[in-house]
Write an enzyme that holds these catalytic residues in place. Structure first.
Site, PDB file in Angstrom:
ATOM      1  N   SER A  30       0.845  -1.190   0.000  1.00  0.00           N
ATOM      2  CA  SER A  30       0.000   0.000   0.000  1.00  0.00           C
ATOM      3  C   SER A  30       0.879   1.238   0.000  1.00  0.00           C
ATOM      4  CB  SER A  30      -0.900   0.007   1.244  1.00  0.00           C
ATOM      5  OG  SER A  30      -1.489   1.279   1.455  1.00  0.00           O
ATOM      6  N   TYR A  73      -0.541   0.121  10.233  1.00  0.00           N
ATOM      7  CA  TYR A  73      -0.796  -0.411   8.891  1.00  0.00           C
ATOM      8  C   TYR A  73       0.375  -0.094   7.971  1.00  0.00           C
ATOM      9  CZ  TYR A  73      -3.149  -1.180   4.399  1.00  0.00           C
ATOM     10  OH  TYR A  73      -3.489  -1.617   3.132  1.00  0.00           O
TER      11      TYR A  73
END
Length: 318
Positions: free
Chosen positions: A157, A183
């Site tokens: 990501s 994350y």
């Protein structure tokens, strides 16, 4: 990343057009929803024998039936259970794989921004799903991949830009937990996994590349509020997107499928891929979240991270 409304974006089917994957075998984790279904569907539609590795077997069976109906397949893709929050489940999956060949492993399943939780193995949950479990699964399936000179893909990501590597505290045992930094940190670690895995297994003919599907509206974002999205710059306060529209699941599946099948990537590993291309190294004035950070490609950091993470997996999850 979000993209312009007028952009003609490729889908996974576009990537595979004219390609025959008959005789190739693939595993796609997290293939019961979103981008995972789109990846599995495109591969199956091109002739690959695909296994959906999922936590929710009922959802996986529905996904497999839907793929078979959509693609006109005589036989639905296989469905097997795996829970990436449990390293024992990962080991069980690999053991059940037996002696079947494997050409492509796509570590698609992800977890983003939940409250702080720890697994039975003592891992912070985002690190477990996004890093430790793919690490273990890719290692356990290496002999099958090596037999076919296979490829491994790990989904990442643009959020990897949100974090700095903390090898001394992979599981938030010493520092305060921030859901989104967590994350980003897990995805930074995933990028570095691709670097070191490819280095270690070059002699086996097996490569791993990290890739971002881009901004796709899926249930991955279920833990993020609208306020979170505004604060992180994902949406404007009026709900519009700062850089165009979100990708469809089929468009988000394009880069992972390209990573797994593109002839030009044969023998190339340790890369970060974006929009069906090798991502540029981030530098101003590139927008936040685009390209790849230099920290993601650091071979020394990748080696040190591996040396710390591997004993954790072996000691806690034998």
């Amino acid at each position: 990343m979000p993209t312009d409304d007028s952009a003609d974006l490729p889908t996974a089917d576009d990537v595979l057009r004219g390609m025959d994957l008959s005789g190739r075998t693939a595993i796609v984790t997290g293939a019961s929803s979103g981008v995972g279904i789109a990846i599995a569907s495109a591969l199956a539609g091109a002739g690959a024998k695909v296994t959906l590795a999922v936590r929710d077997m009922a959802a996986g069976e529905r996904a497999a039936a839907g793929i078979a109906a959509e693609r006109g397949l005589a036989q639905a893709p296989g469905v097997e259970a795996i829970d990436l929050l449990s390293m024992a489940s990962v080991r069980d999956f690999a053991a059940r794989w037996g002696d079947r060949p494997l050409d492509l492993l796509i570590n698609n399943a992800g977890l983003m921004a939940p409250p702080l939780t720890r697994t039975a193995d003592g891992f912070e949950s985002q690190m477990a799903v996004n890093y430790f479990a793919p690490f273990l699964l890719s290692e356990l399936l290496l002999p099958h991949l090596a037999a076919r000179k296979g490829r491994v893909v790990i989904l990442s990501s643009g959020s990897h830009h949100l974090a700095e590597l903390r090898i001394d505290d992979l599981n938030y045992e010493r520092r305060a937990y921030d859901r989104f930094e967590g994350y980003g940190h897990a995805k930074l670690c995933a990028n570095l996994l691709a670097v070191e895995y490819s280095r270690r297994h070059a002699a086996d003919g097996v490569t791993m590349n990290a890739c971002t599907p881009g901004g796709v509206a899926t249930n991955l974002g279920r833990h993020a509020t609208f306020e979170d999205a505004v604060r992180l710059g994902w949406v404007n306060e009026d709900g519009t997107l700062p850089q165009g529209r979100m990708k469809t699941a089929e468009e988000g599946a394009a880069t992972p499928v390209w990573a797994g099948t593109a002839p030009e990537l044969e023998g190339k590993g340790g890369l970060y891929l974006e929009d069906c291309a090798i991502a540029p190294l981030w530098s101003p004035p590139m927008p936040p979240g685009w390209g790849v950070s230099a920290a993601s490609l650091d071979p020394d950091a990748a080696r040190r991270l591996w040396d710390v993470a591997e004993p954790l997996i072996l000691e806690r999850c034998a």
